[in-house]
Design a protein around this motif. Structure first.
Motif, PDB file in Angstrom:
ATOM      1  N   UNK A 211       0.737  -1.050  -0.370  1.00 35.06           N
ATOM      2  CA  UNK A 211       0.157   0.110   0.074  1.00 35.06           C
ATOM      3  C   UNK A 211       1.203   1.100   0.142  1.00 35.06           C
ATOM      4  N   UNK A 212       0.362   2.345  -0.554  1.00 41.26           N
ATOM      5  CA  UNK A 212       1.175   3.548  -1.012  1.00 41.26           C
ATOM      6  C   UNK A 212       0.615   4.599   0.985  1.00 41.26           C
ATOM      7  N   UNK A 213       2.062   4.480   0.998  1.00 37.71           N
ATOM      8  CA  UNK A 213       1.545   5.739   2.349  1.00 37.71           C
ATOM      9  C   UNK A 213       2.947   6.393   2.002  1.00 37.71           C
ATOM     10  N   UNK A 214       2.536   7.771   3.839  1.00 33.87           N
ATOM     11  CA  UNK A 214       3.297   9.185   3.834  1.00 33.87           C
ATOM     12  C   UNK A 214       4.663   8.630   3.974  1.00 33.87           C
ATOM     13  N   UNK A 215       5.060   7.375   4.426  1.00 31.04           N
ATOM     14  CA  UNK A 215       6.310   6.711   5.603  1.00 31.04           C
ATOM     15  C   UNK A 215       7.153   5.846   3.941  1.00 31.04           C
ATOM     16  N   UNK A 216       6.181   5.693   2.917  1.00 34.10           N
ATOM     17  CA  UNK A 216       6.943   4.725   2.256  1.00 34.10           C
ATOM     18  C   UNK A 216       7.653   5.832   1.202  1.00 34.10           C
ATOM     19  N   UNK A 217       6.803   7.166   1.101  1.00 32.90           N
ATOM     20  CA  UNK A 217       6.591   7.653   0.023  1.00 32.90           C
ATOM     21  C   UNK A 217       8.322   9.244   0.853  1.00 32.90           C
ATOM     22  N   UNK A 218       8.362   9.120   1.686  1.00 28.12           N
ATOM     23  CA  UNK A 218       9.402   9.692   2.364  1.00 28.12           C
ATOM     24  C   UNK A 218      10.076   9.007   2.577  1.00 28.12           C
ATOM     25  N   UNK A 219      10.623   7.873   2.852  1.00 25.47           N
ATOM     26  CA  UNK A 219      11.315   6.895   3.129  1.00 25.47           C
ATOM     27  C   UNK A 219      11.979   6.604   1.895  1.00 25.47           C
ATOM     28  N   UNK A 220      11.795   6.628   0.284  1.00 20.33           N
ATOM     29  CA  UNK A 220      11.897   6.437  -1.411  1.00 20.33           C
ATOM     30  C   UNK A 220      13.088   7.947  -1.330  1.00 20.33           C
ATOM     31  N   UNK A 221      12.272   9.430  -1.095  1.00 15.99           N
ATOM     32  CA  UNK A 221      13.493  10.797  -0.880  1.00 15.99           C
ATOM     33  C   UNK A 221      14.326  10.360  -0.201  1.00 15.99           C
ATOM     34  N   UNK A 222      14.362   9.753   1.221  1.00 16.33           N
ATOM     35  CA  UNK A 222      15.345   9.707   2.010  1.00 16.33           C
ATOM     36  C   UNK A 222      16.449   8.757   1.094  1.00 16.33           C
ATOM     37  N   UNK A 223      15.713   7.645   0.589  1.00 14.03           N
ATOM     38  CA  UNK A 223      17.249   6.855  -0.305  1.00 14.03           C
ATOM     39  C   UNK A 223      17.789   7.722  -0.703  1.00 14.03           C
ATOM     40  N   UNK A 224      16.632   9.012  -2.124  1.00 11.04           N
ATOM     41  CA  UNK A 224      17.297   9.488  -2.547  1.00 11.04           C
ATOM     42  C   UNK A 224      18.503  10.973  -2.467  1.00 11.04           C
ATOM     43  N   UNK A 225      17.980  11.812  -1.022  1.00  7.90           N
ATOM     44  CA  UNK A 225      18.308  12.842  -0.579  1.00  7.90           C
ATOM     45  C   UNK A 225      19.154  12.993   0.805  1.00  7.90           C
ATOM     46  N   UNK A 226      19.211  11.267   1.245  1.00  8.64           N
ATOM     47  CA  UNK A 226      19.491  11.358   2.092  1.00  8.64           C
ATOM     48  C   UNK A 226      21.437  11.945   1.965  1.00  8.64           C
ATOM     49  N   UNK A 227      21.378  11.765   1.922  1.00  8.52           N
ATOM     50  CA  UNK A 227      23.067  12.050   1.192  1.00  8.52           C
ATOM     51  C   UNK A 227      23.508  13.548   1.553  1.00  8.52           C
ATOM     52  N   UNK A 228      22.201  14.565   1.295  1.00  8.10           N
ATOM     53  CA  UNK A 228      22.084  15.953   0.959  1.00  8.10           C
ATOM     54  C   UNK A 228      21.314  16.798   2.448  1.00  8.10           C
ATOM     55  N   UNK A 229      21.243  15.604   2.993  1.00  8.70           N
ATOM     56  CA  UNK A 229      20.292  16.256   4.306  1.00  8.70           C
ATOM     57  C   UNK A 229      21.000  17.439   5.197  1.00  8.70           C
ATOM     58  N   UNK A 230      19.882  18.544   5.114  1.00  7.59           N
ATOM     59  CA  UNK A 230      20.426  19.794   6.473  1.00  7.59           C
ATOM     60  C   UNK A 230      19.285  20.264   6.928  1.00  7.59           C
ATOM     61  N   UNK A 231      19.560  20.900   7.840  1.00  8.68           N
ATOM     62  CA  UNK A 231      18.063  21.386   8.245  1.00  8.68           C
ATOM     63  C   UNK A 231      17.197  21.924   7.365  1.00  8.68           C
ATOM     64  N   UNK A 232      18.053  22.993   6.363  1.00  8.34           N
ATOM     65  CA  UNK A 232      17.172  23.991   5.492  1.00  8.34           C
ATOM     66  C   UNK A 232      16.268  22.757   5.005  1.00  8.34           C
ATOM     67  N   UNK A 233      17.257  21.766   4.448  1.00 11.97           N
ATOM     68  CA  UNK A 233      16.289  21.127   3.051  1.00 11.97           C
ATOM     69  C   UNK A 233      16.765  19.766   3.789  1.00 11.97           C
ATOM     70  N   UNK A 234      15.729  19.327   4.852  1.00 11.06           N
ATOM     71  CA  UNK A 234      15.504  17.819   5.585  1.00 11.06           C
ATOM     72  C   UNK A 234      14.885  16.828   4.249  1.00 11.06           C
ATOM     73  N   UNK A 235      15.866  15.586   3.955  1.00 13.28           N
ATOM     74  CA  UNK A 235      15.636  14.628   3.785  1.00 13.28           C
ATOM     75  C   UNK A 235      14.743  13.753   3.964  1.00 13.28           C
ATOM     76  N   UNK A 236      13.739  13.015   3.640  1.00 11.35           N
ATOM     77  CA  UNK A 236      13.096  11.853   4.488  1.00 11.35           C
ATOM     78  C   UNK A 236      11.276  13.275   5.444  1.00 11.35           C
ATOM     79  N   UNK A 237      11.408  14.157   4.846  1.00 12.66           N
ATOM     80  CA  UNK A 237      10.488  15.214   5.813  1.00 12.66           C
ATOM     81  C   UNK A 237      10.269  16.193   5.640  1.00 12.66           C
ATOM     82  N   UNK A 238       8.415  16.380   4.666  1.00 12.62           N
ATOM     83  CA  UNK A 238       7.646  17.383   4.018  1.00 12.62           C
ATOM     84  C   UNK A 238       8.645  18.882   4.137  1.00 12.62           C
ATOM     85  N   UNK A 239       8.786  19.703   3.311  1.00 11.74           N
ATOM     86  CA  UNK A 239       9.683  20.658   3.608  1.00 11.74           C
ATOM     87  C   UNK A 239       9.121  21.370   4.191  1.00 11.74           C
ATOM     88  N   UNK A 240       9.519  22.667   4.881  1.00 12.91           N
ATOM     89  CA  UNK A 240       9.252  23.850   6.333  1.00 12.91           C
ATOM     90  C   UNK A 240       8.854  24.909   5.850  1.00 12.91           C
TER      91      UNK A 240
END
Length: 379
Positions: free
Chosen positions: A106-135
């Protein structure tokens, strides 16, 4: 509120039927193909999709270099940034490929944010958090002038509710054709722009996942990312998204977006079929060559790499055929001695190109271009 799915025209229905016919025929061909040959094609198509989607975002790594990186090659001449982006996207796409037949999916927010972490986790920062909705706010700049915002995403405070609505829509069955739903899923996600970065690749990946879950073809054959990554098509992609306006206005007709995607599906299916046909011919020519020279059939794998991709590596050949280091080295050395291959470079970075005695018919078959037809234009 999400974009309403438009009704299809008779022309759209005809194009959908054409696409289905091509995909079913391709499925039949793959089922009857040898496992080794089909696996090589799957790997190429995955690399091509990764290279193209990253190219759209400005990360330029050739398909053959992506394949080398996927195989763990260290001596690939790409920048560290391009290496990281390629491997991150490849890991995410590999996971998506495993989900095509996952039970109880099933699709879920956790799945989508998890996929985003795989894609952007190496760029995670306070200004551009990976695996979390933008602020905060997010902008898509005009490719012709980065000082101009071509699109401004919805306010950050609206994102959680919009994503909850999207997840509900993804898990619902509204009887819409899967290819149309996948195109709409892409549009919904890229328009909400829920993350600070990586929204384009995430939206294209969601489309690939939705098509793969349909089950007609393996994910590697379902993506239109390679088609979108061709320079002229990329420009049309941006132009079509710009038709939706500079802000999130979902109460509008998006028939143009659907037609754009149907052209992409149709021409990507033509492209994959052309690749299949070309690969079969090249493999057959090289098999005949190996037999006529008394060489072991396994050398076809190395020669095929040269014909189709322009070069071969010892490590790729070794792993593909399950050889020892010594066996692989001996085979390639014999091919160099016979002037079938020409070595370039030294030690681990060495590659092998076509030599003066490489079968010319295989090179001609590999290099013969195909012609694409436009499904909405008369032949």
């Amino acid at each position: 509120m999400l974009f309403p799915t438009p009704a299809l025209t008779p022309d759209d229905d005809r194009v959908v039927a054409d696409i289905e016919t091509m995909r079913q025929e391709l499925r039949h061909q793959l089922r009857s193909a040898s496992a080794e040959w089909a696996e090589r094609l799957r790997k190429y198509l995955t690399a091509d999709a990764v290279a193209a989607s990253n190219f759209i975002e400005g990360f330029r790594v050739s398909t053959v270099d992506v394949e080398d990186l996927m195989d763990g090659e260290r001596d690939v001449e790409v920048s560290e940034v391009n290496r990281e982006e390629t491997l991150a996207y490849q890991r995410m796409m590999t996971y998506i490929q495993t989900l095509h037949d996952a039970p109880d999916f099933s699709y879920g927010k956790g799945l989508l944010n998890g996929l985003h972490w795989m894609l952007q986790g190496h760029r995670h920062s306070v200004r551009k958090p990976a695996g979390q909705w933008r602020r905060g706010p997010v902008y898509v700049t005009d490719p012709r002038d980065p000082s101009i915002a071509a699109y401004t995403g919805p306010d950050a405070g609206e994102v959680p509710a919009l994503m909850a609505e999207l997840v509900d829509w993804l898990n619902a069955d509204d009887r819409t054709h899967p290819l149309i739903r996948a195109a709409m899923g892409h549009l919904h996600l890229v328009s909400i722009h829920p993350w600070a970065d990586g929204n384009g690749r995430m939206s294209r990946s969601l489309q690939t996942l939705m098509i793969a879950r349909e089950g007609v073809l393996a994910p590697e054959f379902s993506s239109i990312e390679a088609w979108l990554g061709r320079p002229g098509n990329t420009w049309e992609y941006y132009r079509e998204l710009a038709q939706r306006g500079p802000r999130y206005l979902p109460d509008q007709d998006v028939s143009g977006w659907i037609r754009f995607n149907l052209v992409a599906y149709h021409q990507q299916a033509q492209t994959v079929q052309g690749r299949v046909d070309r690969s079969r011919v090249v493999w057959g020519i090289l098999s005949d060559f190996a037999e006529s020279t008394g060489a072991d059939e396994r050398i076809v794998a190395a020669l095929y790499e040269v014909a189709m991709f322009g070069r071969a590596r010892r490590s790729r050949y070794e792993h593909a055929e399950g050889l020892s280091l010594q066996q692989a080295q001996r085979d390639l050395r014999d091919l160099v001695t016979a002037e079938v291959l020409t070595p370039v470079g030294r030690t681990r970075a060495r590659t092998y190109l076509a030599g003066p005695r490489f079968p010319e018919r295989a090179l001609e078959a590999a290099r013969t271009p195909m012609t694409l037809t436009h499904p909405y234009q008369p032949v």
